[in-house]
Design an enzyme around this catalytic site. Structure first.
Site, PDB file in Angstrom:
ATOM      1  NE  ARG A  42      -3.741  13.538  10.111  1.00  0.00           N
ATOM      2  CZ  ARG A  42      -4.836  13.534  10.862  1.00  0.00           C
ATOM      3  NH1 ARG A  42      -4.749  13.517  12.190  1.00  0.00           N
ATOM      4  NH2 ARG A  42      -6.031  13.553  10.299  1.00  0.00           N
TER       5      ARG A  42
ATOM      6  CG  ASN B 272      -1.441   6.864   2.657  1.00  0.00           C
ATOM      7  OD1 ASN B 272      -1.063   5.820   3.152  1.00  0.00           O
ATOM      8  ND2 ASN B 272      -1.557   7.956   3.361  1.00  0.00           N
ATOM      9  CG  ASP B 273      -0.863  11.309   2.538  1.00  0.00           C
ATOM     10  OD1 ASP B 273      -1.796  10.639   2.128  1.00  0.00           O
ATOM     11  OD2 ASP B 273      -0.893  11.945   3.598  1.00  0.00           O
TER      12      ASP B 273
ATOM     13  CD1 TRP C  49      -1.008   2.299   2.331  1.00  0.00           C
ATOM     14  CD2 TRP C  49      -2.830   1.713   1.166  1.00  0.00           C
ATOM     15  NE1 TRP C  49      -1.906   3.338   2.413  1.00  0.00           N
ATOM     16  CE2 TRP C  49      -3.034   3.004   1.718  1.00  0.00           C
ATOM     17  CE3 TRP C  49      -3.846   1.133   0.397  1.00  0.00           C
ATOM     18  CZ2 TRP C  49      -4.212   3.723   1.516  1.00  0.00           C
ATOM     19  CZ3 TRP C  49      -5.015   1.857   0.211  1.00  0.00           C
ATOM     20  CH2 TRP C  49      -5.196   3.128   0.761  1.00  0.00           C
TER      21      TRP C  49
ATOM     22  CD  GLU D 286      -5.961  13.970   6.773  1.00  0.00           C
ATOM     23  OE1 GLU D 286      -5.774  13.143   7.668  1.00  0.00           O
ATOM     24  OE2 GLU D 286      -6.329  13.643   5.629  1.00  0.00           O
TER      25      GLU D 286
HETATM   26  C1  FRU Z   1      -3.637  12.023   4.594  1.00  0.00           C
HETATM   27  C2  FRU Z   1      -3.229  11.354   5.889  1.00  0.00           C
HETATM   28  C3  FRU Z   1      -2.303  12.252   6.674  1.00  0.00           C
HETATM   29  C4  FRU Z   1      -1.562  11.283   7.534  1.00  0.00           C
HETATM   30  C5  FRU Z   1      -1.419  10.100   6.611  1.00  0.00           C
HETATM   31  C6  FRU Z   1      -1.455   8.774   7.304  1.00  0.00           C
HETATM   32  O1  FRU Z   1      -4.023  11.153   3.601  1.00  0.00           O
HETATM   33  O2  FRU Z   1      -4.375  11.014   6.639  1.00  0.00           O
HETATM   34  O3  FRU Z   1      -2.939  13.269   7.418  1.00  0.00           O
HETATM   35  O4  FRU Z   1      -0.321  11.802   7.938  1.00  0.00           O
HETATM   36  O5  FRU Z   1      -2.476  10.171   5.685  1.00  0.00           O
HETATM   37  O6  FRU Z   1      -1.115   7.748   6.439  1.00  0.00           O
END
Ligand code: FRU
Length: 496
Positions: free
Chosen positions: A169, A41-42, A39, A224
């Protein structure tokens, strides 16, 4: 500082190496960064270090689902060809064992400095859940990173009154003059999203300066992944709010990413909000981050996925990819996005139709493919509906539809083979623009890369991004209208 799970990084790196070797290259996007294994993400730590572009990402190499967050790592010289590097950080310290969440990076005195969020997450003996988010630092050489002994560098005592310790965060760092600055996402006592600004002379001690902006109950809850940068004669605060409500076609329900245009007074740290627009109007886009190149370009990259749909392919062991890195430019008070110009080096096999007039379902010889740059400029508007069906065969298709009466563009993946009840359609307003000759043009530029499409309207005035997992045999392109359309079509293959 004690090591909580010793060997966690080594194990994750081993799993990653094995995973990468087992995934056939043909199952990946060609010119977009995809998760090495498991996986993603960001985007995190998007930065220039020793003249190379580094792009880290939220990462769980152990499965195709989100899990304890690591920082995956890759680098590139041109934003197009990415090289995977070993995982940079694992959640292995007391202050981050709940995850190494999103953050950013900067080159400082020859070192590559990562600022990230550590998630402190434990159950105490009396049964209480001890949870908070703190800001941490690590330093490295572009390959290996060591977490700072004095972590966390910003904890709850560095918050303004009412600031949430649980939702705190995603630090984004930059340098200006003698100081480092960072913006961090947070929630205030009312649960409203806000962005906090901090300053430091040495990266270790941070002073809280101000709340730059807040949702004010209008733009969702927790904010975020903030970023804050000058563009033309404006200052842009870019954030990704959770829990937004749709507002016409401008925002959609759920997680959005927005540009907050404004003016910034560097002496008083006051940011004055001017207007708010969506960053991307498609189905899959979130948590973008920018860097500035040596030649002064502001480049943005986003995660091409949506938290609520979380579409994963079912044919191999990776899930998650980034958008094309996009150059941001302010023109006539609007942010335009265009794919990095480096992509042009990889365009081959040009096929062109100029002044092509169609008044029925039409296939143009040579216009097909799943790894392409396709420009369609409409120059005559004798129709109500016009459509481009792509990634198309008898069974599957992706659809881009233009309603000229309503000046509305729709992206639709209903027939891309999905078997889950997820959002498949999104719309945005799309007005033709007027040339000096008074001629009107609607410019649609589609970048396809096997499992994704990014549609740039009118040279990047608006963008729609979406992913889909249609079989590769579905590579046809069909044009369709209820009237007469005159258009110029240019297609290139993108060959890496
Ligand atoms: C955004 C988020 C961030 C966090 C991360 C966790 O997509 O929720 O705020 O740091 O993903 O994976």
């Amino acid at each position: 500082m004690e090591q909580v799970k010793s060997g966690q990084l080594d194990l994750a790196r081993k799993i990653e190496r094995k995973g990468i070797s087992e995934i056939p290259a043909e199952t990946r996007p060609v010119y977009h960064l995809s998760s090495p294994v498991g996986w993603m993400n960001d985007p995190n730590g998007f930065s220039v270090y020793q003249e190379e572009y580094h792009l880290f990402f939220q990462y769980h190499p152990f499965s195709k689902a989100w899990g304890p967050m690591h920082w995956g790592h890759s680098k590139s010289r041109d934003f197009i060809r990415w090289e995977y590097l070993p995982i940079a950080m694992a959640p292995d310290k007391r202050y981050d064992k709940g995850g190494c969440y999103s953050g950013s990076a900067i080159e400082a005195e020859g070192e590559h400095v990562l600022m990230y969020t550590g998630v402190m997450d434990q159950y105490l003996e009396d049964g209480t859940h001890d949870y908070c988010q703190v800001q941490c630092m690590a330093k490295g050489d572009g390959l290996n990173y060591t977490k700072y002994d004095g972590n966390p560098v910003i904890a709850g005592d560095g918050l303004p009154e009412g600031g949430s310790t649980e939702n705190f965060r995603d630090p984004k760092i930059w340098k200006e003059g003698e100081y480092y600055y960072l913006v961090v996402g947070n929630c205030n006592a009312d649960g409203d999203g806000q962005v906090l600004l901090y300053r430091s002379g040495n990266l270790e001690q941070w002073e809280f300066l101000t709340v730059l902006d807040q949702s004010r109950s209008k733009y969702g809850k927790m904010w975020e992944c903030p970023d804050f940068f000058p563009l033309g004669n404006r200052q842009i605060l870019m954030v990704s709010p959770q829990d937004m409500r749709a507002a016409g076609y401008e925002f959609h329900n759920g997680n959005n990413s927005v540009f907050i245009y404004g003016h910034y007074d560097k002496l008083t740290y006051q940011f004055e909000r001017e207007k708010v627009t969506s960053v991307d109007y498609g189905l899959d886009f979130y948590a973008p981050q920018t860097l500035q190149t040596a030649d002064g370009r502001r480049i943005m990259v986003g995660w091409m996925q949506s938290w609520d749909a979380k579409l994963a392919n079912d044919f191999c062991n990776w899930t998650g990819m980034m958008t094309l890195p996009r150059e941001l430019v302010l023109k006539e008070g609007k942010i335009y996005q265009s794919p990095v110009r480096e992509l042009e080096f990889y365009r081959k096999n040009k096929i062109e139709y100029i002044g092509k007039r169609i008044s029925e379902t039409t296939v143009l010889e040579g216009i097909r493919g799943r790894v392409i740059d396709l420009q369609v400029d409409i120059t005559e508007f004798g129709f109500h509906h016009f459509a481009i069906h792509f990634a198309h065969n008898e069974e599957y298709e992706m659809l881009l539809q233009y309603n000229h009466l309503r000046k509305c563009l729709t992206i639709d993946r209903t027939h891309s083979g999905l078997v889950r009840d997820v959002v498949c359609r999104r719309k945005m307003t799309a007005e033709p623009f007027v040339l000096e000759t008074q001629e009107k043009v609607l410019g649609l530029r589609l970048f396809l890369d096997r499992y994704s499409v990014e549609v740039f309207l009118n040279g990047g005035e608006k963008v729609m991004s979406a992913i889909f997992h249609t079989p590769m045999e579905a590579d046809g392109i069909v044009f369709d209208t209820d009237g007469t359309v005159c258009m110029n079509v240019v297609k290139y293959d993108i060959c890496i």
